[in-house]
Design an enzyme around this catalytic site. Structure first.
Site, PDB file in Angstrom:
ATOM      1  N   ASP A 159       1.878  -9.729   1.000  1.00 10.46           N
ATOM      2  CA  ASP A 159       2.908  -8.733   1.274  1.00 10.46           C
ATOM      3  C   ASP A 159       2.529  -7.881   2.486  1.00 10.46           C
ATOM      4  O   ASP A 159       1.361  -7.816   2.881  1.00 10.46           O
ATOM      5  CB  ASP A 159       3.090  -7.818   0.069  1.00 10.46           C
ATOM      6  CG  ASP A 159       3.621  -8.558  -1.145  1.00 10.46           C
ATOM      7  OD1 ASP A 159       4.216  -9.628  -0.970  1.00 10.46           O
ATOM      8  OD2 ASP A 159       3.436  -8.050  -2.271  1.00 10.46           O
ATOM      9  N   ARG A 160       3.530  -7.201   3.026  1.00  9.85           N
ATOM     10  CA  ARG A 160       3.298  -6.351   4.195  1.00  9.85           C
ATOM     11  C   ARG A 160       2.165  -5.350   3.959  1.00  9.85           C
ATOM     12  O   ARG A 160       1.314  -5.134   4.821  1.00  9.85           O
ATOM     13  CB  ARG A 160       4.583  -5.600   4.564  1.00  9.85           C
ATOM     14  CG  ARG A 160       4.456  -4.738   5.811  1.00  9.85           C
ATOM     15  CD  ARG A 160       5.660  -3.836   6.005  1.00  9.85           C
ATOM     16  NE  ARG A 160       6.839  -4.556   6.434  1.00  9.85           N
ATOM     17  CZ  ARG A 160       7.128  -4.870   7.698  1.00  9.85           C
ATOM     18  NH1 ARG A 160       6.289  -4.527   8.659  1.00  9.85           N
ATOM     19  NH2 ARG A 160       8.239  -5.508   7.994  1.00  9.85           N
TER      20      ARG A 160
END
Length: 266
Positions: free
Chosen positions: A135-136
């Site tokens: 994920d970011r």
């Protein structure tokens, strides 16, 4: 409902042109083959082909999806190019904020842009594929390869390649929560496989998973009442992150073969 299988673009192009389709594990299309062999990244290869700078088996082709086999003869700007290349892999210590996508609508940047800007000249010609996703906001070990077979191997559910995460969580997980993580947690997509779980600090959980569902670590910890505050991946298989944040290094052959349990074709 069963989703209809989409015909690959290279195969559609081959059928339209009446060309034969290559067979075998290393069958490929032209632009991707150039990227996999490290001649030039796929986007650059597509431009070169459309500009008429690429010859395939003695003839200029303007079809990026022209099928090629392992014995294809390819020239770029008149220079012969080998399409055979060994499996390559690199690790990146992913910083927070970057996305594992081809573009970032928020403008922070992608892991591909970050990696390409730092690679040695000898590796910049390869088309790098991310081995799974983070994920970011997740940091840590992210692997890249020029070989889509390694991507499939490392991400396939049946491989059970362990991945080690460290999560700082809300609250202080007790024995009951840790026991649920070890036994398997019921999520909206079914019961998870048993995980290795231990506390490193009162609010820091180490989890080793052998499957890779979407947002699995975050969903498992939320399900036992301790949502993730921050998440970091330390290891995939026996390959352990050992570079500083934002840095990269190439994996050795033994790390790919033994560490990732991947038997590359010769």
């Amino acid at each position: 409902m069963t989703r209809k299988q989409r015909t690959p673009r290279w195969l559609e192009a081959a059928r339209l042109r009446g060309a034969g389709t290559p067979e075998g594990e290393r069958a490929d299309w032209l632009s991707r083959a150039l990227g996999r062999a490290g001649v030039m990244p796929r986007a650059e290869a597509e431009r070169a082909i459309l500009e008429g700078r690429v010859e395939l088996n003695g003839h200029i082709t303007r079809e990026p999806f022209a099928p090629v086999g392992p014995d294809a003869r390819v020239r770029v700007d008149g220079e012969p190019q080998r399409l055979q290349a060994p499996t390559r892999a690199v690790m990146l210590h992913k910083p927070g904020g970057l996305v594992v996508h081809g573009s970032d609508p928020e403008g922070v940047g992608t892991v591909f842009e970050h990696l390409t800007a730092r690679l040695s000249p000898a590796l910049r010609g390869f088309e790098w594929l991310a081995v799974g996703r983070l994920d970011r906001d997740t940091t840590g070990l992210l692997l890249f390869t020029n070989d889509e077979r390694l991507v499939r191997h490392a991400t396939a559910p049946q491989t059970h390649l362990p991945k080690r995460y460290v999560a700082r969580v809300a609250g202080r997980p007790g024995d009951a929560a840790m026991g649920r993580l070890r036994d398997g947690v019921v999520l909206d997509d079914g019961l998870t496989r048993p995980a290795q779980a231990r506390l490193r600090e009162p609010d820091v959980v180490e989890l080793v998973l052998t499957e890779g569902r979407h947002h699995q670590v975050k969903r498992m910890l939320a399900a036992v009442g301790h949502p993730v505050v921050s998440l970091h991946r330390e290891a995939v298989g026996d390959v352990v992150l050992d570079v500083a944040e934002g840095a990269w290094r190439a994996l050795r052959e033994d790390e790919v073969a033994q560490g990732l349990r991947f038997a590359a074709a010769p």
